[in-house]
Design an enzyme around this catalytic site. Structure first.
Site, PDB file in Angstrom:
ATOM      1  N   GLU A 376       0.238  -1.189   0.155  1.00 19.02           N
ATOM      2  CA  GLU A 376       0.108   0.058  -0.173  1.00 19.02           C
ATOM      3  C   GLU A 376       0.870   1.771  -0.226  1.00 19.02           C
ATOM      4  O   GLU A 376       0.969   1.790  -1.180  1.00 19.02           O
ATOM      5  CB  GLU A 376      -0.755  -0.210   1.186  1.00 19.02           C
ATOM      6  N   GLU A 648      -2.328   0.894  13.173  1.00 18.15           N
ATOM      7  CA  GLU A 648      -3.255   1.433  12.745  1.00 18.15           C
ATOM      8  C   GLU A 648      -4.988   0.641  13.395  1.00 18.15           C
ATOM      9  O   GLU A 648      -5.961   1.558  13.008  1.00 18.15           O
ATOM     10  CB  GLU A 648      -3.821   0.279  11.162  1.00 18.15           C
TER      11      GLU A 648
END
Ligand code: BGC
Length: 864
Positions: A376, A648
């Site tokens: 990502e 996260e």
């Protein structure tokens, strides 16, 4: 020089006639940026060798006979550059020229190479990697997003002591050969084959539009630290694992003893271990593996090129541990000047703050990214939208974010849509996502507040205008933003591992609140810029959204249709309530936090504002209980689990020690670290009160239970710092005020204005006020807000309900918040014998009496 004697350059230089196919008028144009590369060609290996050759290495030899005063290299590429002059690494930056949408902007930098250049023979070598230009990006991964051919554009200007100059420019007279970097990819890692022999590749010029050139206005990505690792595990027949003690972004440098045979060494990376093995699942498709094929006489120090990994652990395979001399993590990040610091008397809070700093260090790589480890590593807009105030305080990132915002403007679609990631690699038509697209408005506003640079607002106002028009089209005259591609309060702790957008809070409420906030900021910016029509238009819009929002989502008494921590936090701090609704809403928010046993219930958008919402409505102690929570989910839970960066998810690592089963689980994501901004402003008590820190205030918070807190900042107005200490009833304060800045200090019952200079102030103050007036009734609400008292209550309840978790007790207590504490005994009363309920009542009554007496003597009880 390719078997020929070197051409004597310098005074006697005769430039070779141009062999380039391009005509003069196709050469670079005459703006400053273009002039830096006048006469240069974007060169590439010949087509047939381009991809097969791995990382191509261009080289140029030259001979100098005059004393050199300076040598300056201007360089950029389609891809990444590694530069060596006379065998030494010549530029500090790594992964240069960074990531932009190369179709619109190609950044170049200049480097001083004077220290490496010499009289006589010189050799300039430049290797190119795939990087963002043509390596893998996104998921599913795409390659060649900006082009299929690597390209190098460079110009080395040598100024001689006699004043003459010589410029070495990239053109087809350069040579290229294959290198030992046979594969390189940001996600997958690097393969180096020292057995391979270099092949000549030939050079040709590529077409390229010189108007895209732009000088990089902020520091490059560079090595910021080296951390020596220590071996931590060796599984049976498995590779040895090294622990660097810190989750970092970069790569591993390995020093081994000279080997007497060929060997292949494989280095893999992970942020956490599971069952004493690297946990590779969170990397998804990213291989994050560096491979070295070494010859018997191969190098003894190896490190990859043109890649980076997010890791705390690395496994090393293919070499006997006894032959490993040193293993280092080479830490990289944008080399931004540090601007702000914080520290307090609680080591857990300090670690939390340190984790925020580390996540910023690792995720600011030329652009602000979400995470550094999986497939990502993109410029997600909401992540920086919520983190911008913290980022601005910690590091000087104004120019970097300004550059990123210009990318955002370039990526904005004609209909005003703002892509959710910038640079936009998905190139979807017409996406508008609340909280994500709002970065277009919020980030410039935050940067302006910190620096006072109104130019930022001017530059980005048109983008804001288009964004707001896009939302207006989505909402129509109703002004309620319903449905569409919304992430809502992304990743609140109740969102299931496989559905992060499925948060508790109504997405329409969140989206409309974001619309309101952006309209409000745009109105302020327009009036600041003297754009009267826009100012009127956006304040009308803001008022219109306010009214509709009230109709749709708020009861007259201030209760929200979405009864969640995030909804209240957002609505309170964005200013979506009438004055008479604020207090009620604050109380409701505090009760929701109590009901959750002071665990967090917010996601990306609610998290940055929940503590402010509590404090602005007088629930500071609830805020403190929330930030002090160490059970999952909370800010300190990861700290307790050994985190060294922000996660996260609230539970990226589950309490069982397993990695969260969600396929999206990073251990280095700064979004929840937005809380650091609150820590600076409220725990340290240091707050900017005027644009650009021209005025600031210090308010020591005596309700924190801490004994000191301090913060300092290199503000545009000068160095500002403050430290408060509370010991034995004495509050001491040290404040540094720069020239031309006004400082106001708020002490209990007293406000002091300080002139420039260093100040030390001391006052005798009682920390807590205890119960107000004659404390006759101790309610459950009083009790739950105080950790010490509540621990005693929990112990008492567990005598009769031994299996109740702390959350169950809080949920049960929720219905008794306004009642005297002894009444809480009923919460266990329904299914147990009355005698036991009575016994619990007796315990709680005794506790109340004890607490009430102690309160009079200064015990910590929240104010009624
Ligand atoms: C990213 C986030 C981002 C989100 C939005 C994730 O994959 O890592 O930080 O904001 O997607 O969908």
């Amino acid at each position: 020089m390719d078997g020929q004697p070197p051409a004597p350059y310098g005074k006697k230089l005769k430039t070779k006639p141009q062999t380039a196919a391009r005509r003069e008028d196709e050469d670079l144009r005459a703006s400053d940026d273009i002039a830096a590369f006048a006469g240069c060609h974007m060169i590439s290996p010949r087509f047939e060798h381009d991809r097969s050759a791995g990382a191509p290495c261009f080289h140029r030899e030259f001979y100098l006979v005059e004393q050199v005063a300076s040598a300056v290299l201007s360089i950029t590429a389609f891809g990444l550059v590694h530069v060596e002059l006379n065998g030494s690494v010549a530029i500090d930056d790594v992964l240069a020229p960074g990531w932009t949408d190369y179709r619109h902007r190609l950044m170049y930098s200049t480097y001083d190479l004077s220290g490496l250049i010499r009289l006589g023979e010189n050799r300039l070598e430049i290797m190119l990697g795939n990087g963002w230009y043509r390596g893998q990006l996104g998921r599913p991964s795409r390659r060649d997003l900006y082009g299929e051919r690597l390209g190098l554009l460079a110009s080395l200007t040598i100024t001689f002591v006699n004043g003459e100059t010589l410029t070495i420019k990239t053109d087809e007279s350069w040579n290229a050969r294959s290198s030992h970097v046979t594969r390189d990819d940001l996600y997958d890692g690097c393969v180096m084959d020292f057995r391979s022999r270099p092949r000549q590749l030939g050079v040709e010029a590529l077409e390229f539009d010189a108007v895209t050139l732009e000088k990089q206005a902020f520091p490059g990505i560079a090595v910021t630290e080296n951390i020596v690792g220590s071996p931590c595990f060796r599984g049976r027949d498995g590779p040895i694992i090294y622990d660097f003690g810190q989750n970092v972004v970069g790569w591993v440098r390995l020093k081994i003893k000279p080997q007497r045979c060929e060997r292949t060494i494989v280095v893999r990376h992970a942020e956490v271990l599971e069952d004493d093995k690297l946990s590779l699942r969170p990397l998804r498709a990213a291989k994050a593996t560096d491979i070295y094929h070494l010859t018997a006489s191969g190098p003894t120090q190896i490190e990859p090129r043109f890649t980076f990994h997010g890791f705390r652990y690395a496994s090393i395979d293919g070499v006997d541990p006894a032959n490993i001399e040193r293993v280092e993590a080479i830490v990289i990040g944008s080399k931004l000047p540090r601007r702000g610091w914080f520290s307090c008397s609680d080591p857990l809070l300090n670690r939390l703050h340190e984790n925020v700093v580390w996540s910023m260090r690792g995720n600011f790589l030329g652009i602000p990214t979400d995470c550094p480890q999986r497939d990502e590593r993109l410029g997600w807009t909401a992540d920086i939208q919520v983190f911008a105030p913290t980022a601005s305080f910690l590091y000087d990132c104004t120019d970097l974010l300004d550059s990123w915002l210009r990318e955002l403007s370039a990526a904005q679609l004609p209909d005003g849509s703002v892509p959710v990631i910038i640079p936009d690699i998905y190139r979807r038509p017409s996406v508008a996502t609340a909280g994500w697209g709002d970065a277009a408005v919020v980030v410039p506003w935050v940067l302006y507040q910190f620096t006072g640079r109104a130019k930022l607002l001017e530059t980005h106002f048109e983008t804001m205008r288009k964004w707001l028009a896009r939302i207006e089209r989505a909402t129509g005259p109703e002004l309620i933003w319903r449905g569409g591609h919304q992430y809502g309060d992304w990743l609140d702790p109740t969102a299931p591992p496989d559905d992060p957008a499925s948060a508790m809070t109504d997405r329409n409420l969140v989206a409309t609140a974001c619309f309101y906030r952006s309209a409000k900021i745009a109105a302020d910016i327009a009036s600041l810029l003297g754009l009267t029509d826009d100012a009127r238009k956006y304040s009308d819009l803001r008022n219109g959204i306010f009214d509709r929002f009230q109709n749709e989502f708020v009861t007259r008494a201030g209760k929200l249709t979405s009864e969640t921590q995030a909804a209240y936090a957002i609505v309170l701090t964005y200013g979506l309530l009438l004055p008479n609704q604020i207090q009620k809403a604050g109380e409701r928010l505090a009760d929701l936090v109590r009901k959750a046993a002071f665990t967090i219930g917010t996601g990306f958008l609610g998290t940055p504002v929940i503590l402010d919402a509590l404090c602005m409505t007088g629930h500071e102690r609830v805020a403190m209980r929330l930030i002090n929570q160490t059970e999952c989910p909370s800010w300190l839970y990861p700290v307790k689990m050994g985190a060294t960066t922000m996660w996260e998810r609230w539970d990226s690592l589950l309490p069982t020690g397993e990695v969260n089963p969600g396929e999206m689980t990073s251990f280095n994501h700064y979004a929840f670290g937005a809380v650091a901004d609150w820590m600076h402003r409220v725990i340290a008590g240091l707050r900017s009160e005027q644009i650009g820190w021209k005025a600031f205030s210090v308010t020591p918070p005596l309700w924190t239970g801490l004994t000191f807190a301090e913060a300092s900042v290199e503000s545009p107005a000068g160095t500002i710092s403050s430290r408060w200490e509370y010991f034995d009833g004495v509050l001491s304060l040290k404040v540094l005020v720069p020239e031309g800045v006004s400082a106001r200090i708020h002490l209990p019952g007293e406000t002091i204005d300080l002139p420039a200079g260093g100040h030390a102030i001391e006052r005798a103050v009682a920390t807590e006020r205890g119960l107000q007036g004659e404390p006759t009734v101790l309610t459950t609400r009083h009790a739950i807000d105080n950790l010490e008292i509540w621990t005693a209550v929990e112990d008492a309840v567990r005598q009769y309900r031994p299996d109740w978790s702390f959350q169950q007790i809080a949920r049960a207590a929720f219905h008794y918040l306004d009642l005297p504490l002894p009444d809480l005994s009923r919460c266990v009363g329904l299914s147990i014998p009355t005698a036991e309920e009575d016994a619990l009542r007796a315990t709680l009554t005794a506790l109340s009496a004890e607490v009430t007496t102690q309160a009079l003597m200064g015990c910590h009880i929240s104010e009624a």
